[in-house]
Design a protein around this motif. Structure first.
Motif, PDB file in Angstrom:
ATOM      1  N   MET A 172       0.838  -1.208   0.000  1.00 50.87           N
ATOM      2  CA  MET A 172       0.000   0.000   0.000  1.00 50.87           C
ATOM      3  C   MET A 172       0.869   1.253   0.000  1.00 50.87           C
ATOM      4  O   MET A 172       0.501   2.264  -0.596  1.00 50.87           O
ATOM      5  N   MET A 173       2.028   1.180   0.662  1.00 47.88           N
ATOM      6  CA  MET A 173       2.930   2.317   0.693  1.00 47.88           C
ATOM      7  C   MET A 173       3.455   2.602  -0.715  1.00 47.88           C
ATOM      8  O   MET A 173       3.566   3.768  -1.119  1.00 47.88           O
ATOM      9  N   ILE A 226       3.518   6.300  -5.280  1.00 45.94           N
ATOM     10  CA  ILE A 226       3.361   6.543  -6.717  1.00 45.94           C
ATOM     11  C   ILE A 226       2.301   7.613  -6.952  1.00 45.94           C
ATOM     12  O   ILE A 226       2.483   8.534  -7.763  1.00 45.94           O
ATOM     13  N   CYS A 227       1.175   7.511  -6.241  1.00 44.98           N
ATOM     14  CA  CYS A 227       0.119   8.524  -6.373  1.00 44.98           C
ATOM     15  C   CYS A 227       0.599   9.892  -5.900  1.00 44.98           C
ATOM     16  O   CYS A 227       0.251  10.919  -6.491  1.00 44.98           O
ATOM     17  N   ALA A 228       1.400   9.917  -4.833  1.00 44.31           N
ATOM     18  CA  ALA A 228       1.921  11.194  -4.335  1.00 44.31           C
ATOM     19  C   ALA A 228       2.857  11.840  -5.349  1.00 44.31           C
ATOM     20  O   ALA A 228       2.804  13.057  -5.561  1.00 44.31           O
ATOM     21  N   VAL A 229       3.691  11.049  -5.977  1.00 46.28           N
ATOM     22  CA  VAL A 229       4.597  11.593  -6.995  1.00 46.28           C
ATOM     23  C   VAL A 229       3.801  12.140  -8.176  1.00 46.28           C
ATOM     24  O   VAL A 229       4.105  13.224  -8.693  1.00 46.28           O
ATOM     25  N   LEU A 230       2.781  11.408  -8.595  1.00 46.03           N
ATOM     26  CA  LEU A 230       1.932  11.905  -9.680  1.00 46.03           C
ATOM     27  C   LEU A 230       1.238  13.212  -9.284  1.00 46.03           C
ATOM     28  O   LEU A 230       1.117  14.130 -10.094  1.00 46.03           O
ATOM     29  N   GLY A 231       0.787  13.289  -8.030  1.00 45.81           N
ATOM     30  CA  GLY A 231       0.157  14.518  -7.546  1.00 45.81           C
ATOM     31  C   GLY A 231       1.106  15.691  -7.540  1.00 45.81           C
ATOM     32  O   GLY A 231       0.728  16.817  -7.895  1.00 45.81           O
ATOM     33  N   VAL A 232       2.342  15.454  -7.147  1.00 44.35           N
ATOM     34  CA  VAL A 232       3.344  16.524  -7.137  1.00 44.35           C
ATOM     35  C   VAL A 232       3.627  16.988  -8.568  1.00 44.35           C
ATOM     36  O   VAL A 232       3.718  18.189  -8.830  1.00 44.35           O
ATOM     37  N   ILE A 233       3.746  16.041  -9.495  1.00 43.49           N
ATOM     38  CA  ILE A 233       4.040  16.404 -10.885  1.00 43.49           C
ATOM     39  C   ILE A 233       2.902  17.224 -11.479  1.00 43.49           C
ATOM     40  O   ILE A 233       3.132  18.273 -12.105  1.00 43.49           O
ATOM     41  N   ILE A 234       1.672  16.764 -11.293  1.00 40.48           N
ATOM     42  CA  ILE A 234       0.525  17.483 -11.844  1.00 40.48           C
ATOM     43  C   ILE A 234       0.400  18.868 -11.215  1.00 40.48           C
ATOM     44  O   ILE A 234       0.155  19.858 -11.905  1.00 40.48           O
ATOM     45  N   VAL A 252       5.125  11.738   3.227  1.00 44.37           N
ATOM     46  CA  VAL A 252       5.811  11.611   4.519  1.00 44.37           C
ATOM     47  C   VAL A 252       5.015  10.715   5.463  1.00 44.37           C
ATOM     48  O   VAL A 252       5.574   9.823   6.118  1.00 44.37           O
ATOM     49  N   ILE A 253       3.711  10.927   5.524  1.00 42.70           N
ATOM     50  CA  ILE A 253       2.867  10.100   6.391  1.00 42.70           C
ATOM     51  C   ILE A 253       2.873   8.652   5.927  1.00 42.70           C
ATOM     52  O   ILE A 253       2.963   7.719   6.734  1.00 42.70           O
ATOM     53  N   CYS A 254       2.799   8.451   4.635  1.00 42.52           N
ATOM     54  CA  CYS A 254       2.804   7.097   4.084  1.00 42.52           C
ATOM     55  C   CYS A 254       4.150   6.416   4.344  1.00 42.52           C
ATOM     56  O   CYS A 254       4.190   5.228   4.656  1.00 42.52           O
ATOM     57  N   GLY A 255       5.220   7.146   4.201  1.00 42.48           N
ATOM     58  CA  GLY A 255       6.543   6.576   4.479  1.00 42.48           C
ATOM     59  C   GLY A 255       6.726   6.205   5.933  1.00 42.48           C
ATOM     60  O   GLY A 255       7.427   5.239   6.259  1.00 42.48           O
ATOM     61  N   ALA A 256       6.077   6.927   6.820  1.00 46.20           N
ATOM     62  CA  ALA A 256       6.179   6.631   8.251  1.00 46.20           C
ATOM     63  C   ALA A 256       5.239   5.510   8.678  1.00 46.20           C
ATOM     64  O   ALA A 256       5.351   5.021   9.807  1.00 46.20           O
ATOM     65  N   SER A 257       4.348   5.092   7.805  1.00 48.92           N
ATOM     66  CA  SER A 257       3.353   4.082   8.191  1.00 48.92           C
ATOM     67  C   SER A 257       3.993   2.742   8.524  1.00 48.92           C
ATOM     68  O   SER A 257       3.566   2.057   9.452  1.00 48.92           O
ATOM     69  N   VAL A 258       5.013   2.340   7.784  1.00 42.61           N
ATOM     70  CA  VAL A 258       5.668   1.060   8.063  1.00 42.61           C
ATOM     71  C   VAL A 258       6.337   1.101   9.427  1.00 42.61           C
ATOM     72  O   VAL A 258       6.229   0.144  10.207  1.00 42.61           O
ATOM     73  N   ALA A 259       7.002   2.187   9.737  1.00 45.91           N
ATOM     74  CA  ALA A 259       7.646   2.310  11.041  1.00 45.91           C
ATOM     75  C   ALA A 259       6.605   2.305  12.163  1.00 45.91           C
ATOM     76  O   ALA A 259       6.818   1.691  13.209  1.00 45.91           O
TER      77      ALA A 259
END
Length: 71
Positions: A5-6, A11-19, A51-58
């Motif tokens: 899921m992360m 991937i969705c966050a990167v697409l959002g930043v690009i758009i 950032v929140i998604c990256g911290a989810s695993v931790a």
């Protein structure tokens, strides 16, 4: 499961930043402050989501370890 899921979230966050960066650039070039402001806001939200998604695993690992010590 959280790792998969992360990946999708990042991937969705990167697409959002690009758009949003494209919208920001178009707003700046066309002297449209409202469009440029929306682009700036649009860049910040996906970055925060990443950032929140990256911290989810931790966070999941931390709470898993805490749960193992309680029982």
């Amino acid at each position: 499961m959280v790792g998969a899921m992360m990946t999708v979230c990042l991937i969705c966050a990167v697409l959002g930043v690009i758009i949003s960066a494209i919208v920001w650039a178009l707003g700046s070039n066309s002297s449209n402050p409202r469009m440029a402001g929306r682009g700036k806001t649009g860049v910040l939200f996906p970055l925060a989501a990443a950032v929140i998604c990256g911290a989810s695993v931790a966070a999941v690992n931390f709470f898993w370890d805490v749960g193992q010590t309680v029982g």
